[in-house]
Design an enzyme around this catalytic site. Structure first.
Site, PDB file in Angstrom:
ATOM      1  N   ARG A   1      59.757  46.930  34.156  1.00 28.28           N
ATOM      2  CA  ARG A   1      59.248  46.570  32.833  1.00 28.28           C
ATOM      3  C   ARG A   1      58.101  47.460  32.344  1.00 28.28           C
ATOM      4  O   ARG A   1      57.469  47.171  31.341  1.00 28.28           O
ATOM      5  CB  ARG A   1      58.835  45.101  32.811  1.00 28.28           C
ATOM      6  CG  ARG A   1      60.016  44.158  32.973  1.00 28.28           C
ATOM      7  CD  ARG A   1      59.661  42.706  32.775  1.00 28.28           C
ATOM      8  NE  ARG A   1      60.830  41.866  32.982  1.00 28.28           N
ATOM      9  CZ  ARG A   1      61.733  41.564  32.036  1.00 28.28           C
ATOM     10  NH1 ARG A   1      61.593  42.023  30.820  1.00 28.28           N
ATOM     11  NH2 ARG A   1      62.773  40.798  32.317  1.00 28.28           N
TER      12      ARG A   1
ATOM     13  N   LYS B   1      70.825  47.277  25.029  1.00 26.76           N
ATOM     14  CA  LYS B   1      71.015  46.279  26.081  1.00 26.76           C
ATOM     15  C   LYS B   1      70.179  45.055  25.835  1.00 26.76           C
ATOM     16  O   LYS B   1      69.017  45.195  25.462  1.00 26.76           O
ATOM     17  CB  LYS B   1      70.593  46.889  27.423  1.00 26.76           C
ATOM     18  CG  LYS B   1      70.553  45.924  28.583  1.00 26.76           C
ATOM     19  CD  LYS B   1      69.248  45.988  29.380  1.00 26.76           C
ATOM     20  CE  LYS B   1      68.084  45.388  28.610  1.00 26.76           C
ATOM     21  NZ  LYS B   1      66.872  45.217  29.404  1.00 26.76           N
ATOM     22  N   THR B   2      70.688  43.880  25.985  1.00 27.83           N
ATOM     23  CA  THR B   2      69.944  42.633  26.198  1.00 27.83           C
ATOM     24  C   THR B   2      70.874  41.443  26.096  1.00 27.83           C
ATOM     25  O   THR B   2      71.654  41.326  25.158  1.00 27.83           O
ATOM     26  CB  THR B   2      68.766  42.418  25.217  1.00 27.83           C
ATOM     27  OG1 THR B   2      68.284  41.083  25.424  1.00 27.83           O
ATOM     28  CG2 THR B   2      69.147  42.534  23.765  1.00 27.83           C
TER      29      THR B   2
ATOM     30  N   ASP C   1      62.362  46.900  22.301  1.00 28.66           N
ATOM     31  CA  ASP C   1      61.111  47.611  22.606  1.00 28.66           C
ATOM     32  C   ASP C   1      61.378  48.935  23.315  1.00 28.66           C
ATOM     33  O   ASP C   1      60.772  49.964  22.987  1.00 28.66           O
ATOM     34  CB  ASP C   1      60.209  46.745  23.502  1.00 28.66           C
ATOM     35  CG  ASP C   1      59.495  45.674  22.687  1.00 28.66           C
ATOM     36  OD1 ASP C   1      59.490  45.770  21.442  1.00 28.66           O
ATOM     37  OD2 ASP C   1      58.965  44.733  23.306  1.00 28.66           O
TER      38      ASP C   1
ATOM     39  N   ASP D   1      69.897  38.627  25.427  1.00 31.23           N
ATOM     40  CA  ASP D   1      69.363  37.742  24.387  1.00 31.23           C
ATOM     41  C   ASP D   1      70.076  37.909  23.050  1.00 31.23           C
ATOM     42  O   ASP D   1      69.986  37.043  22.190  1.00 31.23           O
ATOM     43  CB  ASP D   1      67.869  38.012  24.173  1.00 31.23           C
ATOM     44  CG  ASP D   1      67.043  37.605  25.371  1.00 31.23           C
ATOM     45  OD1 ASP D   1      67.571  36.888  26.247  1.00 31.23           O
ATOM     46  OD2 ASP D   1      65.864  37.996  25.449  1.00 31.23           O
TER      47      ASP D   1
ATOM     48  N   GLY E   1      64.974  43.482  31.618  1.00 30.01           N
ATOM     49  CA  GLY E   1      65.802  42.478  32.290  1.00 30.01           C
ATOM     50  C   GLY E   1      67.239  42.923  32.467  1.00 30.01           C
ATOM     51  O   GLY E   1      67.786  43.654  31.649  1.00 30.01           O
TER      52      GLY E   1
END
Lengths: 554, 554
Positions: free
Chosen positions: A146, A203-204, A177, A206, A82
């Site tokens: 992805r 990176k994220t 992941d 979230d 994402g």
């Protein structure tokens, strides 16, 4: 064809701030080796799985004579998963360090994510290309995807593609992941003597790729600031019109860092935290009553309005709801699905469901509003499973609260008005222009990643730390990815993985929230952060998250 | 209890820019009278209805000796209707001019909208109070409300409240209806010799209070910039992930100015304009095919993603849909509603509907997705009418497009993927911190409103113009509200009203859009405006809307 906005033009000339030790030019960056590392758990197993890349030393860069070998570097970079604001700046920092080291060095960008490596689909960057993406949001520079790089066969193809183009290193920009897979790929490359290095970047949006080494994943700062801007605006609207309760769902399937940070920034009346819901084994009815208590108390003070933040994944953390979902997935396997689908009316379907669910799960099902009941049964994924991500949990909870309030009204304990509006913020924040923090942090991560390549490291995560301080006090270096790993059960197998960081209920950010939320639930304590600012006073433009400040005890 | 954000603290010290002619201090502001005015239409009728306030002169302020009478002013201000960024600054500008003229002057704020005047519920402003709201969003300074001041009895009470507190003038901050009512109240006060003046200020994020005198209503700039920030972020996300079509509904029930301005700012693939839909008498199927054409052409180029902007009110402009709604409203009158509600299953209800609607309307009903069909029948207002504002038109159109694409796929003319996501932006923008433009414009409107009071004007709208130029070139003055009026049929009666400004299909903003949209529909021409900036380069921070620039031929 695109027209550039005034802000985009202005951002092109922004110079991201590097940690001090990286500011002296390439020739003045040397390595300081630290301690030998071991994994956070399951040391023997992880060591056995990563014989070549386990137990390496942590390193930091400092000012000194650059002793790296002069070797032409051909690097390939991949954006995985994402979008997160700042991804472009990782690429720009990587490119600038690479070219500053040797103008013959080459940077390739694999297109549409990890599949670009397997499909041998890439672009070569040059100044003109890179300059269009400096300090901008999005992953459109090369696209993302992805596809997971995790099979032996993929690794083999990857090695062939690297050999074909003389690639010396791969940089993978991704979440937990993707970085786990980066470590496995690094080990594969080492085992097979390819000489290709692999470096990861955290990176994220979230915020769940975080541990004692990685203080924050990039994008979390910008995304939560964007959501907080909107939540603050909605709070101000609620406090002006004084007639609506706004239920705001924010992204975050597995961890509630985003919801918590937004709550710290905006001080809403309610914010659910999935990890707490799971820990306390809360039922839907308990949650609805908890929110209804706030509605009732505020109403008694004449305030028939409020704001509640709902993390996207919260329903999956409600034990009785997870059980219901599991039963529904069982109920609709194979022929039974056909039988169910053949029923013409909702009434017949409802009877089918009642018969098929356990008594407890049917009770849970039965308190859901009909629209949600239908969502659970009518929208299923290709395997016939309920699509939990499609459940409009913001509407679910407002409907449950409405029911609770109706009961209280009947009993005479509540006499207010309750009108709800619903919002979901996610896609709005993933591609915003990176905040100054994310622009600086990402550029540093990329710059730093190249220095790790240049010094020959493999299976390392680019690490920039001390991030709650101004950039000149940041520390740059690298950490073996294996240090962050443990063994977890995934799809029935023991796997070495980077542990996902959930909200810690005894951590300082949650504790701060917990200490204030009772007051916030009843009073109007809203804070209005406003839009992200890139220019102007430092305290407006350069501060990072409340979460990090609290974690650092600031 | 609230914590102030860094931006809020920084905005407190921002000094809004006044038009040059208002910058010399109160003692240096004189009046230049212009031409006698007449209403834009129906002159005789309007004149007859407004014998005391009709036909007055336009005025502008200029530098010169202030010749106004020294009289203690006691002013009451009212925020009417929906929130718009900058409302607080109107109050601040009004307060500053009032106190600078005479420190004994008093400013009252009526609470929760026009009802505050009738209910004699107000606060008195002082420096400490006002300073908390400078350059902030929201209407929370005194709250707002939707009570309409339009009956003789209300006017009588208003006059009594004014007399009781020695109020010399009322400032009404509102949209077209509120300013129409301001004109009627002004006439009432004049007829009854109360000596109380009424001044209006043009507010609405919808942008439909606009005419040859009023270039823009305040709040439109900030709201559309906020929505454009989000749409741009979503475009960048679409262009990075390359797998979703985003359907974005934006506020605007009766006019599509907001949608059009957002389209000019962000260059999406599709933007519907309600006024065009009405003019061309488009059907739902025509609209769905129009969007599907873009989806198909982009798909043929490998781009299975896009962004479509849908104005909130568009379905009401589709003739066949309006007819359907009217028939449904008829169908559910009185006993028939009870009969309908008594039917247990949707299947029975559907049969009832089929029997009750005309053949044409049933055809329209039948192409709607079931969720929308149910919304039309299950959620009705207290009068039994369909709640058109609750129709999720962004989901309606994506569902219709999906159907069209399925047909095309069956025919073999289309072979792409279509996955849709949905957004609605409205409440997010109404209470944002006002842009520099809105902060300056609103402060000027309020300051100017006081000068109109001080010079004895009644039934005027505070007018600041030449707004596409830097603030020092703005012109300040006042215009009799009656000049903007005409007679329209409202609820079966002829009424004098300010004409609502719809998007003009032969106007320059729409023409620009029309000239570019075919390319935008097929190519990816997205523009990413980013978050509103308050500091930094002038071209980033101070420009107002594309709509105004195009209207001015810039």
């Amino acid at each position: 064809m695109s027209e550039l906005s005034p802000l985009q033009k202005a951002r092109y000339v922004y110079k991201p701030k590097l940690p001090k030790m990286l500011r002296n030019g390439i020739s003045e960056i040397c390595v300081k080796e630290g301690e030998v590392t071991q994994s956070v758990a399951d040391q023997e197993k992880i060591k056995a799985l990563f014989p070549n890349t386990y137990g390496k030393k942590e390193i930091t860069f400092e000012k000194g004579v650059n002793t790296s070998l002069s070797k032409k570097q051909v690097v390939g970079v991949i954006l995985s998963g994402g979008q997160a604001p700042g991804g472009h700046n990782v690429v720009c920092g990587l490119y600038d360090a690479l070219k500053a080291t040797n103008s013959d060095n080459i940077l390739y960008g694999f297109k549409k994510g990890p599949s670009g490596l397997i499909e041998d689909d890439f672009v070569e960057f040059d100044d003109a290309f890179i300059d269009q993406y400096r300090n901008t949001g999005g992953f459109d520079i090369i696209g993302s995807g992805r596809t997971k790089l995790e099979t032996e066969e993929q690794f083999k193809i990857a090695a062939e593609v690297c050999a074909k183009h003389g690639i010396t290193a791969i940089v993978i920009i991704g979440g937990d992941d993707s970085n786990t897979n980066a470590a496995v790929l690094a080990e594969y490359f080492a085992t097979h003597g390819t000489g290709v290095q692999v470096i990861g970047c955290p990176k994220t949006i979230d915020g769940d790729l975080k541990n004692e080494d990685i203080e924050i994943s990039f994008g979390f700062d910008t995304a939560t600031k964007t959501y907080s801007e909107l939540i603050g605006n909605i709070e101000r609207d609620a406090n002006s019109a004084k007639k609506y309760w706004h239920f705001v769902k924010v992204m975050g399937r597995s961890a509630s860092h985003v919801a918590l940070e937004c709550a710290l920034e905006t001080q809403p009346n309610i914010c659910l935290i999935s990890e707490e819901v799971a820990k306390k084994k809360m039922s839907l009815s308990q949650i609805a009553n908890y929110i209804a208590d706030s509605v009732e108390k505020r109403s008694a003070k004449g305030m028939n309005f409020g704001v509640a933040i709902i993390p996207e994944g919260v329903v999956e953390f409600v034990p009785e709801f997870s059980t219901l979902i599991a039963e529904i997935n069982e109920l609709l396997v194979g022929k039974k699905a056909d039988e169910f689908n053949a029923l013409a009316s909702w009434e017949e379907k409802y009877a089918f469901i009642k018969k098929g669910l356990s008594e407890d799960s049917f009770k849970v099902f039965d308190i859901l509003p009909q629209a949600i009941q239908q969502q659970l049964f009518l929208e299923r994924d290709p395997h016939g499973n309920v699509q939990v991500s499609l459940i409009e949990s913001e509407k679910l909870f407002s409907a449950l609260v409405k029911d609770v309030l109706a009961q209280r009204k009947a009993k005479g304990t509540y006499n207010g008005k309750f009108n709800a509006l619903h919002h979901f913020f996610g896609y709005e924040g993933r591609c915003a222009f990176p905040s100054n923090f994310d622009a600086d942090y990402c550029y540093s991560l990329g710059y730093n990643a190249f220095m790790l390549i240049q010094y020959g490291y493999n299976g390392y995560l680019s690490k920039v730390s001390n991030l709650s301080k101004p950039a000149d006090q940041w520390l740059a270096g690298g950490m073996p990815i294996t240090k962050m790993m443990n063994i977890e059960r995934r799809h029935g197998e023991d796997k070495p993985v980077i542990r996902k960081a959930l909200v810690e209920l005894d951590g300082k950010p949650f504790k701060y929230f917990e200490a204030h939320r009772e007051v916030w639930a009843v009073e109007t304590s809203y804070t209005y952060p406003g839009a992200i600012q890139y220019y102007g006073p430092v305290e407006v433009c350069d501060l990072t998250t409340r979460t990090l400040a609290l974690e650092k005890g600031e």
